[in-house]
Structure formats: structure tokens, C-alpha cells
Design a protein around this motif. Structure first.
Motif, mmCIF file in Angstrom:
data_model
loop_
_atom_site.group_PDB
_atom_site.id
_atom_site.type_symbol
_atom_site.label_atom_id
_atom_site.label_comp_id
_atom_site.label_asym_id
_atom_site.label_seq_id
_atom_site.Cartn_x
_atom_site.Cartn_y
_atom_site.Cartn_z
ATOM 1 N N PRO A 1 62.871 36.676 -4.768
ATOM 2 C CA PRO A 1 62.333 35.580 -4.624
ATOM 3 C C PRO A 1 61.107 35.099 -4.320
ATOM 4 O O PRO A 1 60.650 36.016 -3.525
ATOM 5 N N PHE A 2 60.596 33.949 -4.695
ATOM 6 C CA PHE A 2 59.218 33.665 -4.433
ATOM 7 C C PHE A 2 59.185 32.706 -3.137
ATOM 8 O O PHE A 2 60.075 31.486 -3.403
ATOM 9 N N VAL A 3 58.296 32.638 -2.305
ATOM 10 C CA VAL A 3 58.592 31.543 -0.992
ATOM 11 C C VAL A 3 57.151 31.305 -0.832
ATOM 12 O O VAL A 3 56.107 31.827 -1.117
ATOM 13 N N ASN A 4 57.008 29.932 -0.208
ATOM 14 C CA ASN A 4 55.553 29.338 0.331
ATOM 15 C C ASN A 4 55.816 29.436 1.916
ATOM 16 O O ASN A 4 57.212 29.179 2.471
ATOM 17 N N PHE A 5 55.133 29.781 2.654
ATOM 18 C CA PHE A 5 55.025 29.476 4.120
ATOM 19 C C PHE A 5 55.098 28.178 4.598
ATOM 20 O O PHE A 5 54.353 27.221 3.664
ATOM 21 N N TRP A 6 55.804 27.735 5.509
ATOM 22 C CA TRP A 6 55.905 26.308 5.846
ATOM 23 C C TRP A 6 55.522 26.166 7.107
ATOM 24 O O TRP A 6 54.619 25.273 7.435
ATOM 25 N N LYS A 7 55.919 26.601 8.228
ATOM 26 C CA LYS A 7 55.298 26.237 9.550
ATOM 27 C C LYS A 7 56.170 27.318 10.343
ATOM 28 O O LYS A 7 57.094 28.178 10.259
ATOM 29 N N MET A 8 55.391 27.418 11.764
ATOM 30 C CA MET A 8 55.940 28.171 12.828
ATOM 31 C C MET A 8 56.707 27.595 13.797
ATOM 32 O O MET A 8 56.540 26.301 14.119
ATOM 33 N N GLU A 9 57.969 27.605 14.155
ATOM 34 C CA GLU A 9 58.760 27.270 15.106
ATOM 35 C C GLU A 9 59.622 28.265 15.860
ATOM 36 O O GLU A 9 60.306 29.200 15.358
ATOM 37 N N ASN A 10 59.352 27.885 17.095
ATOM 38 C CA ASN A 10 59.932 28.903 18.416
ATOM 39 C C ASN A 10 59.407 30.232 17.908
ATOM 40 O O ASN A 10 60.139 31.267 18.108
#
Length: 235
Positions: free
Chosen positions: A3-12
Motif C-alpha cells: 500500500p501507498f501511504v503519506n506521513f501525517w504527524k508524530m504523536e506520542n
């Protein structure tokens, strides 16, 4: 295929990604209770806004692997149309033609000819129950709801659609043409009674003609009862 994904955010302290293509593979991993899944991380970041391009990429990939349900396609078309209209509105342009532009985008994503997406857009006001009835059965059995009947039903208020269909199936179960015409007429009557606008002019001549045709069909069936094939032709 990953699957192809995009980075969203850093959390914890952990990175979060959003899938661009491969949603069904993620669902399969969840069903199989797998804790990890290899993915291809794209350079573009996910900006948290709805993207019709992202959705079209997903449905195109899903469509190539396994056909979507009618409801899935209908909801996709509605979202793409809404996004295109909003885009033209924010750009200060007229929304005229936005529907056609959006429908063509959907057709290109699915690899379909012009006009294919228009009927799905028409089904946008059909209830979820009736949309599910448009899908074939488990063993490729015919759908419980004919496509032409569904198109006729969209004119009726949502709360009346199933009742109209049930009534039409009782009256004209084996007469699809008469059933479709009956549904269209009753749907228009319900819509008008609810105070909603009815497209086109009402034709009393057409209603009378339908009534006479139904009477003639019933009369011919009664007159042919108990006779051998072709015997009724001499009467």
C-alpha cells in the motif's frame, strides 16, 4: 503490492500515516489480526484536508482488484461532485458544469466511457437499503432491485421509496415495463404531494394511457385463462 501511504504527524513519539492506495489490504490485515504491514511511504505529506484525487486513486486501485458495491460508487460520486463544486466556488467561478467535470473524473478513474457515472449520480437520493438491493447475490444471482426501477424511485421522498417498490412488485412482478412506468408515476405523485418540485410537466394523457394499458393487459389475461396457446387469438 505494498500500500501507498503519506506521513501525517508524530504523536506520542510515534509516526502516523494515512493510506493513499491499499485500503482493502489494510482491512484484510485487521481481519487477520496482523500487527504490522509493509508500506511505501510517499514524499507528499498528508494535510488533513479531503482530496478527491486521493479518493479517486483509491477507488481506481480497488476497482482493478475487486468491484465496489453500488453504494460505494454512489457515495464516491457524490463526494467527488461536492468537492468539484466547492473548488469552483472558492475559485470565484460559476458552478455551472462542475457536475459534468466531476463525473468525467470518476469515469477516468474507473476506466469507463462518458455517461457511466451519471446514473450513479442519479441514485444519490436512494435509501441505503435500496442501494444494497442493486448488488448481485452471493452466487451472481440477479439483484433484488432492477436498475430502471431504482432510477424511477429516486424521484420519490426517501421515506416512501420502499413502499412504492413493494406495491409495484405486487402489481407488476412479471411486467418490468409496466412496473417501471407505475413506479415513476407514483413517485412523482408522492413528491408533488410533499410539496417538492417535480421536474417536467405532468402529462394527464400519459397517466390515462398507462391506466388503459394496464386495464387491457388484465383484460387479455382474464380472457385467455383456461385456453390453449393461441386459442384466444380468434376472439
Amino acid at each position: 503490492q505494498y500500500p501507498f501511504v503519506n506521513f501525517w504527524k508524530m504523536e506520542n513519539g510515534k509516526p502516523h500515516f494515512v493510506i493513499k492506495g491499499g485500503e482493502r489490504r489494510l482491512r484484510a490485515h485487521i481481519i487477520l489480526k496482523k500487527l504490522t504491514m509493509c508500506c511505501v511511504v510517499l514524499k507528499e505529506l498528508f494535510d488533513e484536508n479531503y482530496s478527491d484525487e486521493r479518493e479517486l486513486a483509491q477507488v481506481a486501485e480497488n476497482g482493478a482488484r475487486e468491484g465496489q458495491t453500488v453504494a460505494e460508487i454512489v457515495h464516491t460520486v457524490k463526494r467527488i461532485v461536492a468537492a468539484e463544486r466547492e473548488r469552483m466556488k472558492h475559485s470565484g467561478r460559476s458552478e455551472h458544469g462542475s457536475i459534468q467535470i466531476a463525473l468525467r473524473k470518476v469515469e477516468k478513474a474507473f476506466g469507463k466511457k462518458p455517461g457511466w457515472a451519471a446514473s450513479y449520480y442519479q441514485l444519490g437520493s436512494l435509501t441505503e437499503e435500496l442501494l444494497e438491493m442493486l448488488n448481485p447475490g452471493e452466487n451472481d444471482e440477479p439483484p433484488l432491485l432492477a436498475w430502471g426501477d431504482a432510477i424511477s424511485l429516486v424521484v420519490a421522498p426517501a421515506e416512501r421509496q420502499k413502499n412504492i417498490l413493494d406495491e409495484a412488485m405486487v402489481k407488476f412482478h412479471d411486467k418490468p415495463t409496466l412496473r417501471r412506468t407505475y413506479i415513476a408515476r407514483i413517485a412523482r405523485e408522492y413528491r408533488k404531494a410533499s410539496g417538492q418540485k417535480v421536474r417536467g410537466r405532468k402529462s394527464e394523457d400519459k397517466d390515462r394511457l398507462l391506466k388503459y394499458v394496464v386495464q387491457l393487459v388484465n383484460l387479455s389475461e382474464r380472457s385467455a385463462e383456461g385456453r390453449r396457446s393461441g386459442e384466444h387469438l380468434v376472439h
